[in-house]
Design an enzyme around this catalytic site. Sequence first.
Site, PDB file in Angstrom:
ATOM      1  CB  CYS B 113     -42.299 -39.114  14.757  1.00  0.00           C
ATOM      2  SG  CYS B 113     -41.968 -40.879  14.746  1.00  0.00           S
ATOM      3  CG  HIS B 255     -42.371 -37.814  18.670  1.00  0.00           C
ATOM      4  ND1 HIS B 255     -43.446 -38.678  18.627  1.00  0.00           N
ATOM      5  CD2 HIS B 255     -41.303 -38.511  18.202  1.00  0.00           C
ATOM      6  CE1 HIS B 255     -43.042 -39.835  18.133  1.00  0.00           C
ATOM      7  NE2 HIS B 255     -41.754 -39.765  17.868  1.00  0.00           N
ATOM      8  CG  ASN B 285     -42.029 -43.327  18.675  1.00  0.00           C
ATOM      9  OD1 ASN B 285     -43.035 -42.862  18.157  1.00  0.00           O
ATOM     10  ND2 ASN B 285     -40.809 -42.992  18.284  1.00  0.00           N
TER      11      ASN B 285
END
Lengths: 80, 334
Positions: B113, B255, B285
Amino acid sequence: MSQQLLDCLIQMIVDKYGLDAAQLSPHTRFEDLEFDSLVMLELAVALELRLGIPVSDEELLSVESIGEAVELLDAKVVAA
Amino acid sequence: MSTPTAVLEGLGTALPPRVVTNAELAERLDTSDEWIRTRTGIAERRMVAPGVATSDLAVEAGERALKSADVHEVDLVVVATTTPDHPCPATAPDVASRLGLGPVPAYDMAAVCSGFVYALSGAAGAIAARQAERVLVIGAETFSSIISPEDRSTAVIFGDGAGAVVLRAGSAEEPGSLLGFDLGSDGALADLIKIPGGGSRQRATGLPPDADDSWFTMQGRPVFTNAVKRMAGSAGALLQRVGWPVDSVDRFVGHQANVRILHAVAEQLGVPADRAVINLDKVGNTSAASIPLAMGAAAADGELTPGDRVLISAFGGGVTWGSAALVWPDLTAL
């Protein structure tokens, strides 16, 4: 019980979850506030980052009230 | 001659059309729309159709970023991904070729990520070293390919998508300039986010692979704790380095892991919660794609305007983390 830690914890709960400080005391039970495991995780992270007291969410989940949480934090401050 | 600074000049995104709602997940998993929304902030996510791979999304986002910048040539292509088309070779050369970019260098960036921020940093470094005048940086993921359909802890969180930016050599004084980075890692926490099988560690056992080990795993609680600490620490250190007072940050693009992580990081930094860009409600996500996707949506909605001071921060597997600071340019996100 440290009044300073108590005030800090109550202020943190007020700021994060929009509760009324007048309704929070050492006798307030987390269960009655409907605080779940994720809230305890958020509080544990905030306590460590803001006050420098390393406490885990498991430890916070093991106590039932704001007063018991302050006693737990007190013990950690003394131990440190 | 002063060192060139990377300047953002184009932004493109790509999302597969298929929407997976919380209600749809609740039909097959022991969960509910209310549980997912309150604990993650996610309402829906996107999922690729059968036959669509990461490079397909990367090419789509890359095309749009090039069009947004109104350029046809770059000197380097970097694809940040956790879900490459193949374990070998990298996905980036294929993407560069299909975009018609010629025999330019192209490589993948694997930082889960945090991958997009790592890739941005690498690209900005190549520009500063005069190895490239212009770079295409893409974050692209088909996380649906590594999520066990039975794992409710990950299936409700992750989604597919891609976002891309074009960086060019410029100066630190112009809008779009990337003013600084802060990157870090802690491999002692590698087990927090991992696909256990499929690599040399599993092959070295000499045993046949266990099918269950091919899925993505994540330990939610320690990831939450470390994500907040590392993103807040990294972003705070970067603010100091670039000399931005925290109240001068116009937008925080974190993020898009979990809305409660984003709010905790903003709170820790002292950035008002309404300055945090939130896009995960619509896409979940998307790992390495999450920051360019969030920037694209925010730019399209007028949440990012030219001159805004933008603070970017990410945390991911490895574990890795990274932050970047830039001044938002006048561009049209496509």
